[in-house]
Design an enzyme around this catalytic site. Structure first.
Site, short mmCIF file in Angstrom:
data_model
loop_
_atom_site.label_atom_id
_atom_site.label_comp_id
_atom_site.label_asym_id
_atom_site.label_seq_id
_atom_site.Cartn_x
_atom_site.Cartn_y
_atom_site.Cartn_z
N LYS A 122 -42.28 32.10 -69.29
CA LYS A 122 -42.49 32.07 -70.74
C LYS A 122 -43.73 31.26 -71.13
CE LYS A 122 -38.40 30.34 -71.67
NZ LYS A 122 -37.78 30.37 -70.33
N ASN A 145 -40.75 26.73 -77.88
CA ASN A 145 -40.26 26.00 -76.71
C ASN A 145 -41.38 25.36 -75.90
OD1 ASN A 145 -37.77 25.34 -75.29
ND2 ASN A 145 -38.54 26.62 -73.63
N HIS A 192 -28.99 28.97 -66.86
CA HIS A 192 -28.32 28.30 -67.99
C HIS A 192 -26.89 28.80 -68.20
CE1 HIS A 192 -32.22 26.68 -68.80
NE2 HIS A 192 -32.72 27.84 -69.16
#
Length: 448
Positions: A122, A145, A192
Site C-alpha cells: 500500500k 494510513n 490482521h
C-alpha cells in the site's frame, strides 16, 4: 477551510485520541458538532488532551464509562480499537453508527480521490502514484494510513487537488458512504485476523473501498491474485486489471521484459530503479492509475527510473565491509517477508520476530533457500527457531534487542551477503511502531 457538507450527526463521541482522534475532534468542533472524546490510556497531562480541553472539548480519560454514549448520534473510533470494546458493544446494541475518520472524506466533497488498499504494498503504491501526479505537475495531496490524517488534509485542500490516500482494513471497516473515484486493490493475504476474527470479515472490510463506486468510477485490481479477482466480481465500477504474469488486452502488464498499459509501451523493466518482484506489482498498479488520470508516459518513466522506495520497505541502509544492509521493518506479516526474500539472489542473514498473533511460519519454508543464518527476537523467536531448524539453516541465534541482532548478524556474515531486517511480525511486543523498530535497526547498523 472546507466544511463538512450534510454530515448528519450532531452529537459525536470520538473514541481514541492519537493523531486521527485529535484531528477529527478539532474538525468536528469547527463544524459546530458537540464532541466528547474518550481515551482509556491517555492522562489529563497529555498535550493533546490539554489542547482539546482548551478548545472547550470534553475529554474523558482512564476509563470507558457507559454513560458517555447517552445521547450520542455517532461514534468516530480510532481504527485500531477492536469492536469488542465495551463502549462499541453497547453502541451496537443501541444501533448507534460507528465510523472511522476516513468516512468524513465523503462529507468534504472531494472532487478527485484515489484510494489504495491491500495486504501488502500500500505505502509504496500510494507513494508512486503521488510522485507520478507531482511529476506531471497535477496538484496532489497524500494522506491516510501513510501517516497524514486524511480528514485533516481534506479540510485544508483546494478543489483543484487530487487526494491519494492509503487505506487499511481497520479504516475501511468503519466506512458507510466513503467512495474514491479510483480505487486500487493490490492483493489479499491472511492478515490482521486477530482483529477481524476471520478471512471473510477481513475481505469484506477491504471490499468497502469499491462498495459504493458507480460505473463512472475505476477499480484497479491484481489479476494475478485469486482472492482479489473473486472480490471484484461485485464491483459496479470500471475494472482495470494489472498483471506481471498474464498478457491482457487492457490494463497494465509486464510482457517480454517491458511494461505496457493497454498497447502502449511505458518502459523497459530493466530501467526501473525499484527492486523486488512484489514492487513490480506496485509499479503496474501505479502505472494503471496514472494512465487513467491522463498522466503522460514521460512523467511515469521519470518516476520509475528514479524512485528507489519508501522508508522501512526494503530500504537500503548501508554497505558495511561489502555486506548490504536492508531495512524492511514494514514487513509485519509473512507475505511481506516472503516477497522480501525473493528480492535477492545473494546469501541472506534474516533478522525476524515480533508480536505473536498465533500463526505459524511454515509458509516461509519454501522461500528460505538463500537464508544462511537467522537472528531472532521478540515473542515469536522460538517459533521462528523451529522454522530455521526445519529449513536446516546452519546458524540460528536468539537475541534480546536490535543492537544485539545487528551485531550477531554481522558476525554471521561474509563479504557479498545481504543482512535483511524483515520481521514477518508486527512490532508491538517490543516497539510502539514498525518505524521505531526500523529506526533502531538503522541506528545499530550505523554504529557498526
Amino acid at each position: 477551510m472546507r466544511e463538512l457538507n450534510n454530515f448528519p450527526y450532531k452529537n459525536v463521541l470520538v473514541l481514541g485520541l492519537a493523531k486521527s482522534g485529535t484531528a477529527v475532534s478539532k474538525i468536528l468542533a469547527r463544524n459546530n458538532r458537540n464532541v466528547v472524546v474518550n481515551d482509556l490510556k491517555a492522562t489529563i497531562h497529555d498535550e493533546n488532551v490539554i489542547e482539546l480541553k482548551n478548545l472547550g472539548i470534553d475529554v474523558v480519560v482512564g476509563d470507558h464509562p457507559l454513560t458517555l454514549i447517552d445521547g450520542i448520534d455517532v461514534i468516530v473510533k480510532n481504527p485500531g480499537i477492536p469492536y469488542e470494546n465495551i463502549l462499541l458493544q453497547q453502541a451496537l446494541l443501541r444501533d448507534i453508527p460507528i465510523i472511522t475518520e476516513i468516512e468524513l472524506l465523503h462529507y468534504f466533497d472531494i472532487n478527485s480521490l484515489v484510494g489504495i488498499t491491500g495486504s501488502n504494498g500500500k505505502t509504496t503504491t500510494t507513494t508512486l502514484i503521488y510522485e507520478m501526479y507531482k511529476q506531471a505537475k497535477i496538484p496532489v495531496e497524500i494522506a491516510g494510513n501513510i501517516g497524514h490524517v486524511a480528514s485533516e488534509v481534506a479540510e485544508s485542500m483546494s478543489d483543484d487537488r487530487t487526494m491519494v490516500v492509503e487505506l487499511s482494513s481497520f479504516q475501511l471497516e468503519g466506512t458507510r458512504k466513503f467512495k474514491p473515484n479510483v480505487s486500487v486493490l493490490l492483493n489479499i493475504f491472511e492478515a490482521h485476523l486477530d482483529f477481524h476474527n476471520n478471512l471473510e470479515n477481513y475481505q469484506n472490510a477491504k471490499a468497502k473501498i469499491f462498495e459504493n463506486q458507480t460505473e463512472e468510477d475505476f477499480l484497479v485490481y491484481n489479476a494475478d491474485d485469486e482472492r482479489t479477482v473473486k472480490m471484484i466480481q461485485s464491483a459496479k465500477s470500471k475494472t482495470v486489471p494489472f498483471s506481471r504474469k498474464k498478457k491482457l488486452d487492457h490494463g497494465a502488464i509486464l510482457h517480454n521484459g517491458e511494461i505496457y498499459f493497454r498497447n502502449e509501451k511505458i518502459i523497459n523493466y530493466k530501467e526501473v530503479a525499484l527492486v523486488g518482484t512484489h514492487n513490480l506489482e506496485n509499479i503496474l498498479a501505479a502505472t494503471a492509475v496514472a494512465k487513467i488520470a491522463g498522466i503522460p508516459s514521460s512523467a511515469i518513466r521519470a518516476v520509475l527510473t528514479t524512485f528507489i522506495g519508501v522508508s522501512h520497505r526494503l530500504q537500503f541502509v548501508k554497505n558495511v565491509d561489502d555486506r548490504l544492509f536492508y531495512n524492511d521493518s514494514k514487513a509485519t506479516n509473512i507475505l511481506a517477508t516472503t516477497k522480501a526474500l525473493q528480492s535477492f539472489d545473494q546469501p541472506i542473514i534474516l533478522l525476524a520476530g515480533g508480536l505473536d498473533r498465533g500463526n505459524d511460519f511454515d509458509s516461509l519454508l519454501p522461500f528460505m533457500e538463500n537464508v544462511k543464518a537467522l537472528v531472532l527476537f521478540g515473542e515469536t523467536a522460538k517459533k521462528l527457531e523451529q522454522l530455521g531448524l526445519s529449513a536446516s539453516i546452519p546458524a540460528i541465534s536468539l537475541v534480546a534487542n536490535m543492537q544485539e541482532a545487528v551485531n550477531k548478524a554481522y558476525q554471521f556474515s561474509e563479504s557479498g551477503d545481504v543482512i535483511l531486517l524483515s520481521p514477518a511480525c508486527a512490532s508491538w511486543d517490543q516497539y510502539k511502531t514498525f518505524e521505531e523498530r526500523g529506526n533502531m535497526f538503522m541506528e545499530s547498523v550505523h554504529r557498526l
